[in-house]
Write a protein that holds these residues in place. Structure first.
Motif, PDB file in Angstrom:
ATOM      1  N   ILE A 114      43.590  35.730  36.811  1.00  0.00           N
ATOM      2  CA  ILE A 114      42.635  36.876  36.291  1.00  0.00           C
ATOM      3  C   ILE A 114      41.532  37.321  37.659  1.00  0.00           C
ATOM      4  O   ILE A 114      41.693  36.202  38.373  1.00  0.00           O
ATOM      5  CB  ILE A 114      41.717  36.290  35.050  1.00  0.00           C
ATOM      6  CG1 ILE A 114      42.176  34.876  34.645  1.00  0.00           C
ATOM      7  CG2 ILE A 114      40.227  37.447  34.662  1.00  0.00           C
ATOM      8  CD1 ILE A 114      43.167  36.337  33.420  1.00  0.00           C
ATOM      9  N   ILE A 115      41.126  38.593  37.360  1.00  0.00           N
ATOM     10  CA  ILE A 115      40.472  39.137  38.536  1.00  0.00           C
ATOM     11  C   ILE A 115      39.694  39.967  37.504  1.00  0.00           C
ATOM     12  O   ILE A 115      39.991  40.256  36.685  1.00  0.00           O
ATOM     13  CB  ILE A 115      41.153  39.675  39.109  1.00  0.00           C
ATOM     14  CG1 ILE A 115      42.695  39.312  40.432  1.00  0.00           C
ATOM     15  CG2 ILE A 115      39.930  41.135  40.104  1.00  0.00           C
ATOM     16  CD1 ILE A 115      42.961  40.749  40.691  1.00  0.00           C
ATOM     17  N   THR A 116      38.307  39.317  37.543  1.00  0.00           N
ATOM     18  CA  THR A 116      37.352  39.980  36.972  1.00  0.00           C
ATOM     19  C   THR A 116      35.728  39.693  37.832  1.00  0.00           C
ATOM     20  O   THR A 116      35.537  39.835  39.209  1.00  0.00           O
ATOM     21  CB  THR A 116      37.019  39.282  35.458  1.00  0.00           C
ATOM     22  OG1 THR A 116      36.223  39.794  34.732  1.00  0.00           O
ATOM     23  CG2 THR A 116      36.731  37.764  35.998  1.00  0.00           C
ATOM     24  N   LEU A 134      36.692  36.062  41.322  1.00  0.00           N
ATOM     25  CA  LEU A 134      35.333  37.050  41.012  1.00  0.00           C
ATOM     26  C   LEU A 134      35.251  37.772  42.208  1.00  0.00           C
ATOM     27  O   LEU A 134      35.371  38.236  42.617  1.00  0.00           O
ATOM     28  CB  LEU A 134      34.440  35.858  40.498  1.00  0.00           C
ATOM     29  CG  LEU A 134      34.052  35.267  39.565  1.00  0.00           C
ATOM     30  CD1 LEU A 134      33.404  33.402  39.240  1.00  0.00           C
ATOM     31  CD2 LEU A 134      34.185  35.944  38.312  1.00  0.00           C
ATOM     32  N   VAL A 135      34.613  38.717  41.712  1.00  0.00           N
ATOM     33  CA  VAL A 135      34.391  40.296  42.605  1.00  0.00           C
ATOM     34  C   VAL A 135      33.118  40.280  41.832  1.00  0.00           C
ATOM     35  O   VAL A 135      32.820  40.464  40.703  1.00  0.00           O
ATOM     36  CB  VAL A 135      35.924  41.400  42.855  1.00  0.00           C
ATOM     37  CG1 VAL A 135      36.717  40.593  43.440  1.00  0.00           C
ATOM     38  CG2 VAL A 135      35.617  42.579  41.282  1.00  0.00           C
ATOM     39  N   ALA A 136      32.543  41.414  42.252  1.00  0.00           N
ATOM     40  CA  ALA A 136      31.272  41.718  42.406  1.00  0.00           C
ATOM     41  C   ALA A 136      31.274  43.210  41.445  1.00  0.00           C
ATOM     42  O   ALA A 136      32.283  43.707  41.876  1.00  0.00           O
ATOM     43  CB  ALA A 136      30.082  42.305  43.874  1.00  0.00           C
ATOM     44  N   GLN A 137      30.462  43.253  40.792  1.00  0.00           N
ATOM     45  CA  GLN A 137      30.705  44.285  39.561  1.00  0.00           C
ATOM     46  C   GLN A 137      30.076  45.739  39.972  1.00  0.00           C
ATOM     47  O   GLN A 137      29.487  46.154  41.144  1.00  0.00           O
ATOM     48  CB  GLN A 137      29.112  44.281  38.663  1.00  0.00           C
ATOM     49  CG  GLN A 137      28.801  45.297  37.942  1.00  0.00           C
ATOM     50  CD  GLN A 137      27.519  45.143  37.212  1.00  0.00           C
ATOM     51  OE1 GLN A 137      27.012  43.865  36.696  1.00  0.00           O
ATOM     52  NE2 GLN A 137      27.389  45.582  36.515  1.00  0.00           N
ATOM     53  N   LYS A 138      31.215  46.356  39.558  1.00  0.00           N
ATOM     54  CA  LYS A 138      31.305  47.942  40.080  1.00  0.00           C
ATOM     55  C   LYS A 138      32.156  48.212  41.565  1.00  0.00           C
ATOM     56  O   LYS A 138      32.232  49.351  42.095  1.00  0.00           O
ATOM     57  CB  LYS A 138      30.153  48.262  40.163  1.00  0.00           C
ATOM     58  CG  LYS A 138      29.727  48.373  39.084  1.00  0.00           C
ATOM     59  CD  LYS A 138      28.535  49.123  38.579  1.00  0.00           C
ATOM     60  CE  LYS A 138      27.815  49.753  37.192  1.00  0.00           C
ATOM     61  NZ  LYS A 138      26.607  50.389  37.592  1.00  0.00           N
ATOM     62  N   ASP A 139      32.582  46.650  42.537  1.00  0.00           N
ATOM     63  CA  ASP A 139      33.081  46.521  43.612  1.00  0.00           C
ATOM     64  C   ASP A 139      34.706  46.917  43.252  1.00  0.00           C
ATOM     65  O   ASP A 139      35.005  46.079  43.473  1.00  0.00           O
ATOM     66  CB  ASP A 139      32.923  45.681  44.195  1.00  0.00           C
ATOM     67  CG  ASP A 139      32.891  45.545  46.089  1.00  0.00           C
ATOM     68  OD1 ASP A 139      34.310  46.734  46.423  1.00  0.00           O
ATOM     69  OD2 ASP A 139      32.478  45.061  46.449  1.00  0.00           O
ATOM     70  N   TYR A 140      35.481  48.071  42.730  1.00  0.00           N
ATOM     71  CA  TYR A 140      37.126  48.555  42.855  1.00  0.00           C
ATOM     72  C   TYR A 140      37.431  48.176  43.956  1.00  0.00           C
ATOM     73  O   TYR A 140      38.709  47.664  44.360  1.00  0.00           O
ATOM     74  CB  TYR A 140      36.892  49.938  42.354  1.00  0.00           C
ATOM     75  CG  TYR A 140      36.549  50.952  43.074  1.00  0.00           C
ATOM     76  CD1 TYR A 140      37.419  51.557  43.914  1.00  0.00           C
ATOM     77  CD2 TYR A 140      35.291  51.577  43.509  1.00  0.00           C
ATOM     78  CE1 TYR A 140      37.104  52.480  44.903  1.00  0.00           C
ATOM     79  CE2 TYR A 140      34.645  52.753  43.848  1.00  0.00           C
ATOM     80  CZ  TYR A 140      36.141  53.361  45.390  1.00  0.00           C
ATOM     81  OH  TYR A 140      35.524  53.807  45.427  1.00  0.00           O
ATOM     82  N   GLU A 141      36.421  48.283  44.901  1.00  0.00           N
ATOM     83  CA  GLU A 141      37.504  48.078  46.695  1.00  0.00           C
ATOM     84  C   GLU A 141      37.628  46.323  46.543  1.00  0.00           C
ATOM     85  O   GLU A 141      39.028  46.201  47.127  1.00  0.00           O
ATOM     86  CB  GLU A 141      36.259  48.654  48.071  1.00  0.00           C
ATOM     87  CG  GLU A 141      36.471  50.205  48.328  1.00  0.00           C
ATOM     88  CD  GLU A 141      35.310  51.455  49.240  1.00  0.00           C
ATOM     89  OE1 GLU A 141      34.316  50.180  48.657  1.00  0.00           O
ATOM     90  OE2 GLU A 141      35.894  51.611  48.878  1.00  0.00           O
ATOM     91  N   MET A 143      38.104  44.145  43.916  1.00  0.00           N
ATOM     92  CA  MET A 143      39.122  44.686  43.322  1.00  0.00           C
ATOM     93  C   MET A 143      40.697  44.697  43.920  1.00  0.00           C
ATOM     94  O   MET A 143      41.539  44.114  43.590  1.00  0.00           O
ATOM     95  CB  MET A 143      38.548  44.943  42.031  1.00  0.00           C
ATOM     96  CG  MET A 143      39.585  44.386  40.834  1.00  0.00           C
ATOM     97  SD  MET A 143      39.420  45.267  39.435  1.00  0.00           S
ATOM     98  CE  MET A 143      37.100  45.948  39.729  1.00  0.00           C
ATOM     99  N   ALA A 144      40.527  45.290  44.534  1.00  0.00           N
ATOM    100  CA  ALA A 144      41.711  46.089  44.521  1.00  0.00           C
ATOM    101  C   ALA A 144      42.306  45.458  46.300  1.00  0.00           C
ATOM    102  O   ALA A 144      43.461  45.223  46.082  1.00  0.00           O
ATOM    103  CB  ALA A 144      42.114  47.538  46.249  1.00  0.00           C
ATOM    104  N   GLU A 145      40.987  44.300  46.664  1.00  0.00           N
ATOM    105  CA  GLU A 145      41.903  43.999  48.158  1.00  0.00           C
ATOM    106  C   GLU A 145      42.315  42.258  46.964  1.00  0.00           C
ATOM    107  O   GLU A 145      43.332  42.188  47.201  1.00  0.00           O
ATOM    108  CB  GLU A 145      40.548  43.451  48.448  1.00  0.00           C
ATOM    109  CG  GLU A 145      40.312  44.303  49.928  1.00  0.00           C
ATOM    110  CD  GLU A 145      38.711  43.744  50.498  1.00  0.00           C
ATOM    111  OE1 GLU A 145      37.989  42.387  49.842  1.00  0.00           O
ATOM    112  OE2 GLU A 145      38.014  45.061  50.817  1.00  0.00           O
ATOM    113  N   LYS A 146      42.272  42.288  46.084  1.00  0.00           N
ATOM    114  CA  LYS A 146      42.532  40.564  45.438  1.00  0.00           C
ATOM    115  C   LYS A 146      43.304  41.303  44.740  1.00  0.00           C
ATOM    116  O   LYS A 146      44.702  40.319  44.444  1.00  0.00           O
ATOM    117  CB  LYS A 146      41.218  39.971  44.087  1.00  0.00           C
ATOM    118  CG  LYS A 146      39.888  39.860  45.006  1.00  0.00           C
ATOM    119  CD  LYS A 146      39.906  38.679  46.144  1.00  0.00           C
ATOM    120  CE  LYS A 146      39.005  38.262  46.636  1.00  0.00           C
ATOM    121  NZ  LYS A 146      39.367  37.255  47.945  1.00  0.00           N
TER     122      LYS A 146
END
Length: 187
Positions: A114-116, A134-141, A143-146
Motif C-alpha cells: 500500500i502507498i497512502t 506513508l507519504v505526506a498528504q497532497k505530496d504526489y512527488e 508518492m511517485a518516488e514510492k
C-alpha cells in the motif's frame, strides 16, 4: 473488518501496475494520483496506473487530460474489485482524510503493498516500510518516488504484500472483530 475468505491472498503478477479505488472526490486524492502517475511514467512509460471509481465532485472530464495522455487508465466502476486487486502490484490511496479505509483493508487482504497518506485512518492501516509506505498528504512527488521504488524493488514489494496479508489477518479479520464486539456487548 474484511472477509478474509472472500478477499484471499493472491500472488502478485505485475511489477508495474498500480491501482486506486475511490469515488472521484478531490479529498480522495484523485488529482494527486493522476499527477503521480504522470511523473512515474516519465521514467517508466510502461507503468500502468488504473483508476476505478464513480464520478463524484470530480468528473471524468476533470481528469480527461490524464486519461488522454496515458497517465492513467480509467476502468469505470465494478461490483467486484477483486480481479482488479489481483491485477495490481501496489494499491494507492492518496486520501486527504479517511475513517478506516475499507479499500486499503481489502487490498491488504489480497496481499498488496500500500502507498497512502499519513493521516488519520490511512496511517492506521500501514506500518511504514513493512506493508507499504506513508507519504505526506497532497505530496504526489513523494508518492511517485514510492511508486518508482516499488517498481525498482519488486521482490521487496512482493514481501510488503505478504506482510500486508499478515497485517490484515491480525487486525482486519471480520470474524475476529465481530467476535470481539459480541464479547464487549455480552459483558
Amino acid at each position: 473488518g474484511v472477509d478474509l475468505e472472500k478477499f484471499t491472498f493472491k500472488l502478485v503478477k505485475n511489477d508495474r501496475t498500480f491501482l486506486m479505488v475511490a469515488r472521484m472526490l478531490e479529498t480522495k486524492g484523485v488529482y494527486e494520483y493522476c499527477k503521480c502517475a504522470r511523473l512515474v511514467k516519465q521514467k517508466y512509460p510502461d507503468a500502468v496506473f488504473n483508476y476505478l471509481g464513480a464520478e463524484g465532485t470530480v468528473k471524468l472530464a476533470d481528469i480527461q487530460e490524464y486519461i488522454d495522455d496515458g497517465s492513467i487508465i480509467y476502468l469505470g466502476t465494478t461490483k467486484d474489485v477483486r480481479p482488479h486487486l489481483e491485477n495490481c502490484s501496489v494499491f494507492v490511496l492518496p486520501s486527504h482524510r479517511e475513517g478506516m479505509p475499507m479499500s486499503i483493508m481489502e487490498a491488504e487482504s489480497t496481499g498488496r503493498a500500500i502507498i497512502t497518506t499519513d493521516n488519520v485512518g490511512c496511517r492506521d492501516t500501514i506500518v511504514d516500510g513493512y506493508n507499504g509506505f506513508l507519504v505526506a498528504q497532497k505530496d504526489y512527488e513523494a508518492m511517485a518516488e514510492k511508486c518508482i521504488w516499488a517498481i525498482e524493488n519488486f521482490e521487496q514489494t512482493k514481501e510488503m504484500g505478504r506482510n500486508a496479508r499478515r497485517f490484515a489477518e491480525e487486525h482486519f479479520d471480520s470474524q475476529l472483530i465481530n467476535q470481539r464486539i459480541y464479547e464487549v456487548i455480552s459483558e
